[in-house]
Design an enzyme around this catalytic site. Sequence first.
Site, PDB file in Angstrom:
ATOM      1  CB  ALA A 123      -0.824   0.032   1.102  1.00  0.00           C
ATOM      2  CB  ALA A 124       4.370   2.056  -0.332  1.00  0.00           C
ATOM      3  N   GLY A 125       2.587   2.684  -2.522  1.00  0.00           N
ATOM      4  CA  GLY A 125       2.044   3.338  -3.943  1.00  0.00           C
ATOM      5  C   GLY A 125       0.672   3.930  -3.724  1.00  0.00           C
ATOM      6  CG  ASP A 126      -2.618   1.174  -3.493  1.00  0.00           C
ATOM      7  OD1 ASP A 126      -2.379   1.495  -4.569  1.00  0.00           O
ATOM      8  OD2 ASP A 126      -2.674   0.040  -2.825  1.00  0.00           O
TER       9      ASP A 126
END
Length: 305
Positions: free
Chosen positions: A250-253
């Site tokens: 979820a880092a990119g999200d």
Amino acid sequence: MNTITVIGSINLDRTIRLTHMPQVGETMHTKEIFSAGGGKGANQAVAAKRLGAKTNFIGAVGNDEAGKLMLDLLNDESINLEAVATIANEATGQAYIMVDDLGQNSIMIHAGANNAFTKEHVQNYRAIIEASDFIIAQFESNLDSTIAAFEIAKNAQVKTILNPAPAMKKVPDELLRLTDLIIPNETETEILTGITITDEESMQQAAEKLHALGIEGVIITVGSKGAYYDFNGEHGIVPAFKVEAKDTTAAGDTFIGALSSVLKNDLSNLKSAILYGNQASSLTVQRFGAQPSIPYLKEMKPLED
């Protein structure tokens, strides 16, 4: 306050923590197993909402326990779920995530209901899209529905943000023409443009190819290095925050949700919005799980003008 509409995936994540990724044929013990809210679309919506944006969601879940759980979790975030359908005879999307001691992950996705909602469903909620500042989409749900949503947005002068993930070998030209801001990682950029990302020069070449498709703004995320941007004649790398990553899920999200929460409609503050997104994702990677790791506004330093 920005109004964000996300169209895309809602998944129940099943996370397995391991010391290392298993080899073919290897049997190994796990360190921990847990479930949490996920799905690229839902993660982006949670990030935008927690960081101050009014947030709507267009998507679907199945008529099952996983769907009920995900609706409860998103309702708890005060995300508007008016346009989320519950579809009979479809399973709610699920993701199976392996995370090793280096914080790297491997993810397997069962789309289920995410691929079952239609463009007609989207068109029923055009008023939600038309009242937004930005609409965000990914590739974990029905592409025809995404194209329909972007068409509504463009006609209403609502900015469109495309996160082309998971990577697709052939993205419909129609969707790319409707995209105002595209946010791929290095691998996705290579698949989209045919250019291998090795340095800033190759990023610039890739950005020019994406601009030639009619896309106004380009952000290429490069993990721990940060993010490269190219917009309105300006380009460069906005460095990431240096932290010890425990789980990159979820880092990119989080980056996309955070950026969209503060981005101006004309993209004029793109560089500072990227820095804000980098800050948010640096907090996410220091925690385990997708939605449980996404930060709240009170944890963030204010946006730099």
